[in-house]
Write an enzyme that holds these catalytic residues in place. Structure first.
Site, PDB file in Angstrom:
ATOM      1  N   ASN A  87      14.241   8.055  -0.114  1.00  0.00           N
ATOM      2  CA  ASN A  87      13.786   8.487  -1.430  1.00  0.00           C
ATOM      3  C   ASN A  87      13.144   7.368  -2.242  1.00  0.00           C
ATOM      4  O   ASN A  87      12.294   7.620  -3.095  1.00  0.00           O
ATOM      5  CB  ASN A  87      14.980   9.061  -2.202  1.00  0.00           C
ATOM      6  CG  ASN A  87      14.697   9.206  -3.675  1.00  0.00           C
ATOM      7  OD1 ASN A  87      13.931  10.074  -4.104  1.00  0.00           O
ATOM      8  ND2 ASN A  87      15.306   8.341  -4.487  1.00  0.00           N
ATOM      9  N   TYR A 154      -0.681   4.842  -3.995  1.00  0.00           N
ATOM     10  CA  TYR A 154       0.372   5.849  -3.837  1.00  0.00           C
ATOM     11  C   TYR A 154      -0.068   6.959  -2.885  1.00  0.00           C
ATOM     12  O   TYR A 154       0.678   7.332  -1.968  1.00  0.00           O
ATOM     13  CB  TYR A 154       0.731   6.431  -5.199  1.00  0.00           C
ATOM     14  CG  TYR A 154       1.933   7.348  -5.190  1.00  0.00           C
ATOM     15  CD1 TYR A 154       3.207   6.849  -4.935  1.00  0.00           C
ATOM     16  CD2 TYR A 154       1.804   8.707  -5.463  1.00  0.00           C
ATOM     17  CE1 TYR A 154       4.320   7.675  -4.942  1.00  0.00           C
ATOM     18  CE2 TYR A 154       2.914   9.547  -5.475  1.00  0.00           C
ATOM     19  CZ  TYR A 154       4.159   9.025  -5.213  1.00  0.00           C
ATOM     20  OH  TYR A 154       5.266   9.858  -5.211  1.00  0.00           O
ATOM     21  N   LYS A 158       1.802   7.679   0.781  1.00  0.00           N
ATOM     22  CA  LYS A 158       2.459   8.967   1.022  1.00  0.00           C
ATOM     23  C   LYS A 158       1.775   9.743   2.147  1.00  0.00           C
ATOM     24  O   LYS A 158       2.435  10.453   2.915  1.00  0.00           O
ATOM     25  CB  LYS A 158       2.498   9.793  -0.264  1.00  0.00           C
ATOM     26  CG  LYS A 158       3.480   9.249  -1.304  1.00  0.00           C
ATOM     27  CD  LYS A 158       4.890   9.151  -0.749  1.00  0.00           C
ATOM     28  CE  LYS A 158       5.899   8.683  -1.776  1.00  0.00           C
ATOM     29  NZ  LYS A 158       7.265   8.569  -1.230  1.00  0.00           N
TER      30      LYS A 158
END
Length: 253
Positions: A87, A154, A158
């Site tokens: 996470n 980002y 991802k």
């Protein structure tokens, strides 16, 4: 006995996931940089079922040290099933290419992409030849599937995590192993990450006003709601290896 490893467990989705797993009778190892008041309370109320490992996952040597501790616990306790929830992550740096700080790029790549891959690799090594079943959850984002102005780092990390998930899931299937590797996209939540996004300079991030509107219009889900969905998914649903699950497929705002 079942055991979960949750990174970034000191707040937001990581904390709520840890809390709910404990409620379901699953022991938890939380990995984060430090212990805050909420984690301290979790430790004290867990009857020894929550253990904290201090590590800065943006540092590869810290990842290695943390995993030595985690694997030693797995070796001694021999759980029937292990859950890994990757996470921990950062949306920063938010800025256009050409204006980015090089060390910030490197740190984000280490935390968002390299740390989960290193953790997953080490866990699979530890369980090689063991009867323990493994479920890996890589927390991803809708940003993995679309370009967002100012979010190049980002989005890229991802997207890499999604492909890592799909490839690792394929490998487990072809090897005929019981392990599952999935990704989970939690959507927009009322967390510190959203505060960071809203505090970004508008020129660095073209969709700034949209994200301010999410907060003002009550569009941000509570992390506890999303965590409950995630825990229910991994405990109760038949998981498909390599699949990217989206919270929006399970709950509506």
């Amino acid at each position: 006995m079942e055991l979960a490893i949750v990174t970034g467990g000191s707040r937001g989705l990581g904390y709520e996931t840890s809390r709910i797993l404990l409620e379901r009778g699953i022991r938890v190892i939380g990995i984060s940089r430090s212990i805050n008041a909420t984690i301290d309370a979790l430790i004290k109320g867990s009857n020894g079922h929550y253990v904290h490992v201090a590590a800065n996952l943006a540092d590869a040597s810290d990842v290695s040290s943390a995993m030595q501790q985690v694997c030693a616990r797995i070796s001694s306790e021999k759980p029937e099933k292990v859950y890994v929830v990757n996470n921990a992550g950062t949306v920063e740096p938010i800025e256009r290419l050409g204006y980015l700080d090089a060390p910030a790029i490197q740190q984000a790549i280490q935390l968002n992409m390299l740390a989960p891959m290193l953790i997953n690799n080490r866990i699979l090594q530890q369980l090689d030849g063991e009867k323990t079943e493994l479920v890996i959850v890589n927390v991803t984002s809708g940003a993995a599937e679309r370009a967002i102005h100012g979010w190049g780092v980002y989005c890229t990390t991802k997207a890499a995590i999604d492909m890592h998930t799909k490839t690792a899931g394929l490998e487990q299937e072809q090897a005929g192993l019981p392990h599952k590797v999935i990704a989970f996209s939690p959507g927009i939540m009322d967390t510190e990450m959203q505060e960071t996004i809203r505090s970004t300079a508008a020129e660095a991030f073209a969709d700034h006003s949209t994200f301010v509107g999410f907060k003002e219009n009550g569009k941000l889900r509570p992390p506890a709601t999303v965590a409950g969905t995630l825990v229910n998914l991994i405990l109760n649903e038949p998981l498909v290896n390599g699949k990217v699950y989206d919270v929006n497929d399970f709950i509506s705002l």
